[in-house]
Design a protein around this motif. Structure first.
Motif, PDB file in Angstrom:
ATOM      1  N   SER A   1       2.556   4.705   1.100  1.00 47.48           N
ATOM      2  CA  SER A   1       2.793   5.114   2.246  1.00 47.48           C
ATOM      3  C   SER A   1       3.563   6.446   2.095  1.00 47.48           C
ATOM      4  O   SER A   1       4.208   6.497   1.213  1.00 47.48           O
ATOM      5  CB  SER A   1       3.450   4.279   3.272  1.00 47.48           C
ATOM      6  N   ARG A   2       3.062   7.337   3.115  1.00 44.33           N
ATOM      7  CA  ARG A   2       4.094   8.707   3.152  1.00 44.33           C
ATOM      8  C   ARG A   2       5.494   8.300   3.513  1.00 44.33           C
ATOM      9  O   ARG A   2       6.264   9.266   3.419  1.00 44.33           O
ATOM     10  CB  ARG A   2       3.211   9.582   3.828  1.00 44.33           C
TER      11      ARG A   2
ATOM     12  N   TYR B   1      -8.542  -6.468   3.519  1.00 43.87           N
ATOM     13  CA  TYR B   1      -8.026  -5.494   2.901  1.00 43.87           C
ATOM     14  C   TYR B   1      -8.368  -5.006   1.670  1.00 43.87           C
ATOM     15  O   TYR B   1      -9.160  -5.782   0.841  1.00 43.87           O
ATOM     16  CB  TYR B   1      -6.334  -5.736   2.661  1.00 43.87           C
ATOM     17  N   ASP B   2      -8.372  -3.759   1.359  1.00 48.00           N
ATOM     18  CA  ASP B   2      -8.801  -3.177   0.172  1.00 48.00           C
ATOM     19  C   ASP B   2      -7.601  -3.292  -0.799  1.00 48.00           C
ATOM     20  O   ASP B   2      -6.729  -2.489  -0.932  1.00 48.00           O
ATOM     21  CB  ASP B   2      -9.239  -1.566   0.296  1.00 48.00           C
TER      22      ASP B   2
ATOM     23  N   PHE C   1       0.905  -1.046  -0.062  1.00 50.43           N
ATOM     24  CA  PHE C   1       0.076  -0.034  -0.012  1.00 50.43           C
ATOM     25  C   PHE C   1       0.837   1.204  -0.024  1.00 50.43           C
ATOM     26  O   PHE C   1       1.996   1.194   0.627  1.00 50.43           O
ATOM     27  CB  PHE C   1      -0.690   0.125   1.399  1.00 50.43           C
TER      28      PHE C   1
ATOM     29  N   SER D   1      -4.882  -2.252  11.814  1.00 49.68           N
ATOM     30  CA  SER D   1      -5.666  -1.309  11.089  1.00 49.68           C
ATOM     31  C   SER D   1      -5.894  -1.374   9.679  1.00 49.68           C
ATOM     32  O   SER D   1      -6.835  -0.654   9.254  1.00 49.68           O
ATOM     33  CB  SER D   1      -5.054   0.115  11.334  1.00 49.68           C
ATOM     34  N   LYS D   2      -5.133  -2.241   9.053  1.00 50.90           N
ATOM     35  CA  LYS D   2      -5.221  -2.560   7.472  1.00 50.90           C
ATOM     36  C   LYS D   2      -4.860  -1.403   6.898  1.00 50.90           C
ATOM     37  O   LYS D   2      -5.452  -1.274   5.689  1.00 50.90           O
ATOM     38  CB  LYS D   2      -6.772  -2.836   7.146  1.00 50.90           C
ATOM     39  N   LYS D   3      -4.110  -0.504   7.436  1.00 50.87           N
ATOM     40  CA  LYS D   3      -3.686   0.837   6.703  1.00 50.87           C
ATOM     41  C   LYS D   3      -2.489   0.270   5.631  1.00 50.87           C
ATOM     42  O   LYS D   3      -1.973   1.158   4.818  1.00 50.87           O
ATOM     43  CB  LYS D   3      -3.466   1.895   7.594  1.00 50.87           C
ATOM     44  N   TYR D   4      -1.608  -0.557   6.264  1.00 49.83           N
ATOM     45  CA  TYR D   4      -0.517  -0.860   5.636  1.00 49.83           C
ATOM     46  C   TYR D   4      -0.484  -2.469   5.183  1.00 49.83           C
ATOM     47  O   TYR D   4      -1.119  -3.274   6.006  1.00 49.83           O
ATOM     48  CB  TYR D   4       0.840  -0.866   6.280  1.00 49.83           C
TER      49      TYR D   4
ATOM     50  N   GLN E   1      -1.159  -5.330   9.228  1.00 49.55           N
ATOM     51  CA  GLN E   1      -1.324  -4.901  10.631  1.00 49.55           C
ATOM     52  C   GLN E   1      -2.782  -4.668  11.013  1.00 49.55           C
ATOM     53  O   GLN E   1      -3.662  -4.350   9.986  1.00 49.55           O
ATOM     54  CB  GLN E   1      -0.220  -3.768  10.944  1.00 49.55           C
TER      55      GLN E   1
ATOM     56  N   LYS F   1      -5.735  -0.994  -3.505  1.00 51.79           N
ATOM     57  CA  LYS F   1      -4.685  -0.113  -3.276  1.00 51.79           C
ATOM     58  C   LYS F   1      -3.325  -0.377  -3.367  1.00 51.79           C
ATOM     59  O   LYS F   1      -2.355   0.178  -3.381  1.00 51.79           O
ATOM     60  CB  LYS F   1      -4.977   0.636  -1.597  1.00 51.79           C
TER      61      LYS F   1
END
Length: 185
Positions: free
Chosen positions: A29-30, A149-150, A27, A119-122, A117, A153
């Protein structure tokens, strides 16, 4: 469609997990440059049981990197739930930045892995080689999708057939990639 509960690998052989892993997809990431290529992580087991983490990426022909430490969330658990700690800025370790690193899947030969992880952000798809068989890649994407997970992305990371060696390329001396990534560079 209902998603399965996120499970992590149990009884991860940490010594077998050590070494170099190439980022096949992630995904965005900044924390990484948008034009990063040949991104990889190298893990080394330390005497105290923690893991030295070296994350590297190449942007504009220069190597950017950050080092950190990984450790088990619960040393008594058999689950592959780790925390990774980096210091910001890396040259003046003042502010610890900690993130979750959960091994969601690993093949029997420890050649490919799915890491995420709670939160599923990564999300990361990792491989010991610079390229992964498309069928295996699709299976890992499906595993991620099953736990919510989406996967739309996911961004495939460009990898060279012959990745650069750290000592053979100039380091990014104008600023660390993590600083530039904050500004979307």
């Amino acid at each position: 469609m209902a998603t399965k509960e996120m499970e992590v690998v149990k009884n991860l052989d940490v010594e077998k997990y050590m070494g170099r892993w190439y980022e096949i997809a992630c995904f965005p990431s900044r924390n990484q440059p948008k034009d990063g290529v040949n991104t990889r992580a190298t893990y080394t087991l330390k005497e105290d049981g923690t893991v030295h983490v070296l994350n590297e990426t190449w942007s504009g022909g220069k190597r950017g990197y950050i080092e950190g430490t990984a450790y088990k969330v619960d040393p008594k658990s058999d689950e592959a739930k780790l925390k990774v700690k980096f210091y910001v800025p890396p040259f003046l370790p003042i502010i610890p930045v900690t993130g979750d690193y959960w091994v969601l899947y690993i093949d029997d030969d420890y050649q490919c892995a799915l890491v995420g992880q709670p939160s599923k952000k990564y999300l990361w798809i990792l491989c010991r080689q610079t390229h992964m068989d498309e069928e295996i890649y699709n299976q890992l994407v499906e595993k991620a999708k099953e736990v919510g997970y989406d996967v739309s992305k996911l961004h495939k990371t460009p990898q060279s057939d012959h990745p650069p060696q750290s000592e053979n390329v100039p380091n990014d001396t104008k600023g660390f990639w993590w600083i530039k990534s904050i500004f979307g560079k």
